[in-house]
Design a protein around this motif. Sequence first.
Motif, PDB file in Angstrom:
ATOM      1  N   PHE A 398       0.786  -1.234   0.170  1.00 47.96           N
ATOM      2  CA  PHE A 398      -0.038  -0.004  -0.217  1.00 47.96           C
ATOM      3  C   PHE A 398       0.869   1.355   0.050  1.00 47.96           C
ATOM      4  CE2 PHE A 398      -3.233  -3.101   1.681  1.00 47.96           C
ATOM      5  CZ  PHE A 398      -4.152  -2.832   0.571  1.00 47.96           C
ATOM      6  N   TYR A 399       2.075   1.153   0.522  1.00 49.09           N
ATOM      7  CA  TYR A 399       2.998   2.303   0.500  1.00 49.09           C
ATOM      8  C   TYR A 399       3.205   2.605  -0.929  1.00 49.09           C
ATOM      9  CZ  TYR A 399       7.150   5.323   0.740  1.00 49.09           C
ATOM     10  OH  TYR A 399       8.205   6.164   1.060  1.00 49.09           O
ATOM     11  N   ALA A 400       3.633   1.710  -1.589  1.00 50.44           N
ATOM     12  CA  ALA A 400       4.039   1.681  -2.917  1.00 50.44           C
ATOM     13  C   ALA A 400       2.746   2.221  -3.898  1.00 50.44           C
ATOM     14  CB  ALA A 400       4.639   0.243  -3.649  1.00 50.44           C
ATOM     15  N   LEU A 401       1.753   1.681  -3.690  1.00 48.87           N
ATOM     16  CA  LEU A 401       0.472   2.213  -4.192  1.00 48.87           C
ATOM     17  C   LEU A 401       0.256   3.582  -4.080  1.00 48.87           C
ATOM     18  CD1 LEU A 401      -1.877  -0.709  -3.707  1.00 48.87           C
ATOM     19  CD2 LEU A 401      -0.708  -0.129  -5.845  1.00 48.87           C
ATOM     20  N   ASN A 402       0.557   4.167  -2.911  1.00 48.76           N
ATOM     21  CA  ASN A 402       0.301   5.341  -2.612  1.00 48.76           C
ATOM     22  C   ASN A 402       1.641   6.335  -2.890  1.00 48.76           C
ATOM     23  OD1 ASN A 402      -2.280   5.391  -1.532  1.00 48.76           O
ATOM     24  ND2 ASN A 402      -1.539   4.348   0.176  1.00 48.76           N
ATOM     25  N   PRO A 407       0.560   3.094 -12.705  1.00 50.56           N
ATOM     26  CA  PRO A 407      -0.833   2.532 -12.653  1.00 50.56           C
ATOM     27  C   PRO A 407      -0.896   1.145 -13.411  1.00 50.56           C
ATOM     28  CG  PRO A 407      -1.137   4.783 -13.023  1.00 50.56           C
ATOM     29  CD  PRO A 407       0.308   4.712 -13.115  1.00 50.56           C
ATOM     30  N   GLY A 408      -0.051   1.224 -14.438  1.00 51.66           N
ATOM     31  CA  GLY A 408       0.143  -0.080 -15.108  1.00 51.66           C
ATOM     32  C   GLY A 408       0.619  -1.407 -14.456  1.00 51.66           C
ATOM     33  N   HIS A 409       1.498  -1.292 -13.261  1.00 46.34           N
ATOM     34  CA  HIS A 409       1.895  -2.119 -12.380  1.00 46.34           C
ATOM     35  C   HIS A 409       1.274  -2.416 -11.194  1.00 46.34           C
ATOM     36  CE1 HIS A 409       6.164  -1.123 -14.484  1.00 46.34           C
ATOM     37  NE2 HIS A 409       5.460  -1.817 -15.317  1.00 46.34           N
ATOM     38  N   ALA A 410       0.357  -1.376 -10.883  1.00 45.19           N
ATOM     39  CA  ALA A 410      -0.552  -1.417  -9.586  1.00 45.19           C
ATOM     40  C   ALA A 410      -0.927  -2.719  -9.592  1.00 45.19           C
ATOM     41  CB  ALA A 410      -1.274  -0.241  -9.300  1.00 45.19           C
ATOM     42  N   ALA A 411      -1.828  -3.206 -10.653  1.00 47.75           N
ATOM     43  CA  ALA A 411      -2.835  -4.213 -10.379  1.00 47.75           C
ATOM     44  C   ALA A 411      -1.859  -5.515 -10.175  1.00 47.75           C
ATOM     45  CB  ALA A 411      -3.673  -4.413 -11.652  1.00 47.75           C
ATOM     46  N   GLN A 412      -1.058  -5.696 -11.251  1.00 52.15           N
ATOM     47  CA  GLN A 412      -0.196  -7.076 -11.234  1.00 52.15           C
ATOM     48  C   GLN A 412       0.752  -7.157 -10.009  1.00 52.15           C
ATOM     49  OE1 GLN A 412       2.668  -7.744 -14.097  1.00 52.15           O
ATOM     50  NE2 GLN A 412       3.088  -5.400 -14.358  1.00 52.15           N
ATOM     51  N   SER A 413       1.099  -5.944  -9.120  1.00 53.36           N
ATOM     52  CA  SER A 413       1.763  -6.064  -7.809  1.00 53.36           C
ATOM     53  C   SER A 413       0.714  -6.505  -7.016  1.00 53.36           C
ATOM     54  CB  SER A 413       2.387  -4.526  -7.576  1.00 53.36           C
ATOM     55  OG  SER A 413       3.153  -4.179  -8.498  1.00 53.36           O
ATOM     56  N   THR A 414      -0.549  -5.970  -6.832  1.00 55.05           N
ATOM     57  CA  THR A 414      -1.492  -6.170  -5.830  1.00 55.05           C
ATOM     58  C   THR A 414      -1.773  -7.767  -5.924  1.00 55.05           C
ATOM     59  OG1 THR A 414      -2.243  -3.829  -5.839  1.00 55.05           O
ATOM     60  CG2 THR A 414      -3.744  -5.530  -4.926  1.00 55.05           C
ATOM     61  N   ASN A 415      -2.056  -8.140  -6.966  1.00 54.35           N
ATOM     62  CA  ASN A 415      -2.585  -9.446  -7.286  1.00 54.35           C
ATOM     63  C   ASN A 415      -1.525 -10.504  -6.701  1.00 54.35           C
ATOM     64  OD1 ASN A 415      -5.036  -8.362  -8.158  1.00 54.35           O
ATOM     65  ND2 ASN A 415      -4.473  -8.884 -10.342  1.00 54.35           N
ATOM     66  N   LEU A 416      -0.028 -10.250  -7.180  1.00 55.85           N
ATOM     67  CA  LEU A 416       0.914 -11.260  -6.841  1.00 55.85           C
ATOM     68  C   LEU A 416       1.099 -11.239  -5.205  1.00 55.85           C
ATOM     69  CD1 LEU A 416       3.664 -11.132  -9.540  1.00 55.85           C
ATOM     70  CD2 LEU A 416       2.305 -13.200  -8.736  1.00 55.85           C
ATOM     71  N   VAL A 417       1.202  -9.801  -4.589  1.00 50.08           N
ATOM     72  CA  VAL A 417       1.407  -9.800  -3.363  1.00 50.08           C
ATOM     73  C   VAL A 417       0.440 -10.342  -2.333  1.00 50.08           C
ATOM     74  CG1 VAL A 417       1.773  -8.249  -1.360  1.00 50.08           C
ATOM     75  CG2 VAL A 417       2.975  -7.751  -3.515  1.00 50.08           C
ATOM     76  N   LEU A 418      -0.810 -10.196  -2.665  1.00 50.40           N
ATOM     77  CA  LEU A 418      -1.997 -10.640  -2.033  1.00 50.40           C
ATOM     78  C   LEU A 418      -1.909 -12.266  -2.194  1.00 50.40           C
ATOM     79  CD1 LEU A 418      -4.763  -8.194  -2.570  1.00 50.40           C
ATOM     80  CD2 LEU A 418      -3.242  -7.997  -0.649  1.00 50.40           C
ATOM     81  N   SER A 419      -1.742 -12.767  -3.142  1.00 51.84           N
ATOM     82  CA  SER A 419      -1.872 -14.159  -3.408  1.00 51.84           C
ATOM     83  C   SER A 419      -0.513 -14.857  -2.854  1.00 51.84           C
ATOM     84  CB  SER A 419      -1.886 -14.347  -5.007  1.00 51.84           C
ATOM     85  OG  SER A 419      -2.941 -13.886  -5.494  1.00 51.84           O
ATOM     86  N   VAL A 420       0.560 -14.311  -2.762  1.00 48.67           N
ATOM     87  CA  VAL A 420       1.636 -15.079  -2.118  1.00 48.67           C
ATOM     88  C   VAL A 420       1.396 -14.689  -0.445  1.00 48.67           C
ATOM     89  CG1 VAL A 420       4.187 -14.935  -1.933  1.00 48.67           C
ATOM     90  CG2 VAL A 420       3.283 -14.611  -4.137  1.00 48.67           C
TER      91      VAL A 420
END
Length: 447
Positions: A398-402, A407-420
């Motif tokens: 969330f620090y990185a998102l803020n 924006p192009g990397h936000a979705a794949q970062s979120t999905n990978l981190v939450l899943s791992v």
Amino acid sequence: MTFIVWFAMLGAVLLLLALSSSYLRWIPVTSSVVCLVLGIGLGASGLGLLHLDVSGSKGWMEHLTEVAVLFSLFFSGLKLRLPLHDRRWGSAFYLAGPVMMLCIGGVTLLLHYGLDLEWGIAVLIGAILAPTDPVLATLVQVADAQDDDPVRFSLSGEAGLNDGVAFPFVILGLLLQQNSGHAWLGDWLIKDMLWAVSAGLLLGYWMGRGLGKLTLFLRLRNDDSTVSPNDYLALALIALAYVFAETIQAYGFLAVFAAGLGLRQAEASTSSSPGQPAAEHLVQPVVGHQHVAPEQAVKGDVRGLDDSQVAAGIMLGDMLAFGSLIERAMEVFLVTLLGVVLMEHWDWRALLVGGALFLVIRPLSILLFPIRGMLGIRERGLLGWFGIRGIGSFYYLFYALNHGLPPGHAAQSTNLVLSVVALSILLHGLSVQPLLARYEAWKQRTS
């Protein structure tokens, strides 16, 4: 209505955990696994009672996860009583330094060459997933200040140190995506690596030690060691250490952990002998531990102790009880939130990333441990497996998102981190109790 629903969810989950705690003790499942499953059942993929927009909630989620990590770091430091010159600290520093950097490098290479991600986003995700979590790894950390088991002590020290050590690499990942030149690299190395880490540790340690000694002095002078609000002191130290560290551009996470460690060292200095039990064990009963003679294990019966030990024991005992409550509440809420959003953000690539990190990269890094005679192959195996990912990774995400993540990397970062992180909660949550039980049985056989 949304607030009422979320508040009702939190109350229902806490009630369920309270009523089922006696059953959960006998099955190899941690409360984090239960909360994750409950969150999935309450979310859009289950009953549909709860919904959370991750991108729309990134502001308050950054601060909520930040507070959770700060509390956990402070109380983790408060449990580590070994002198700083003890060689067992060497394993904690090795885990928080070289091992974590090897994990960042291994995940970065996997993401870049295996999943074809750009270097910047690969470094960022590697740094987010590298730290062992101080919140969710409670079961594998020291139980209290008397616990000096090499595995649990190493993991506790690692969890306290590496959340701050990972921060410069999170910033590096963001800088790589925002800058094409290399003029900023020297500034990053001096400011974000050397200064921020060392200044955070030194500031927090001496603040915790100094305020601990001052508090004990004032309470002895005014004879109020039994009535002072000790939770106020804990909150004050967390807040002041964090704010002062951020003011001088040091890492607040490291300062807060070091403040807890410094406060514990202030207590240790009140002992009449190096091998004496922690003050809170002498003054207050500790369920499940037999470190204290029966005649001293009753609150109020403090024969043979001086006034400074009594004051320190009451202060530290109250703080640790307060911290345990906060940690459990934060864990329940945040892991349930992960379950609510998990299926919407599930990324199958997490199986590759998580499998490589949990089964290959971290275990191999631990096997390279250079200090001979301290940890055997069994201890190294446990350290290699118990690299639990959790709330700390949420905060960095969330620090990185803020803070400038494209924006192009936000979705794949979120999905990978939450899943791992979800995989870590599931795999480690199912294995931690059986493995620890076998480890304790092995220690008893060989002792």
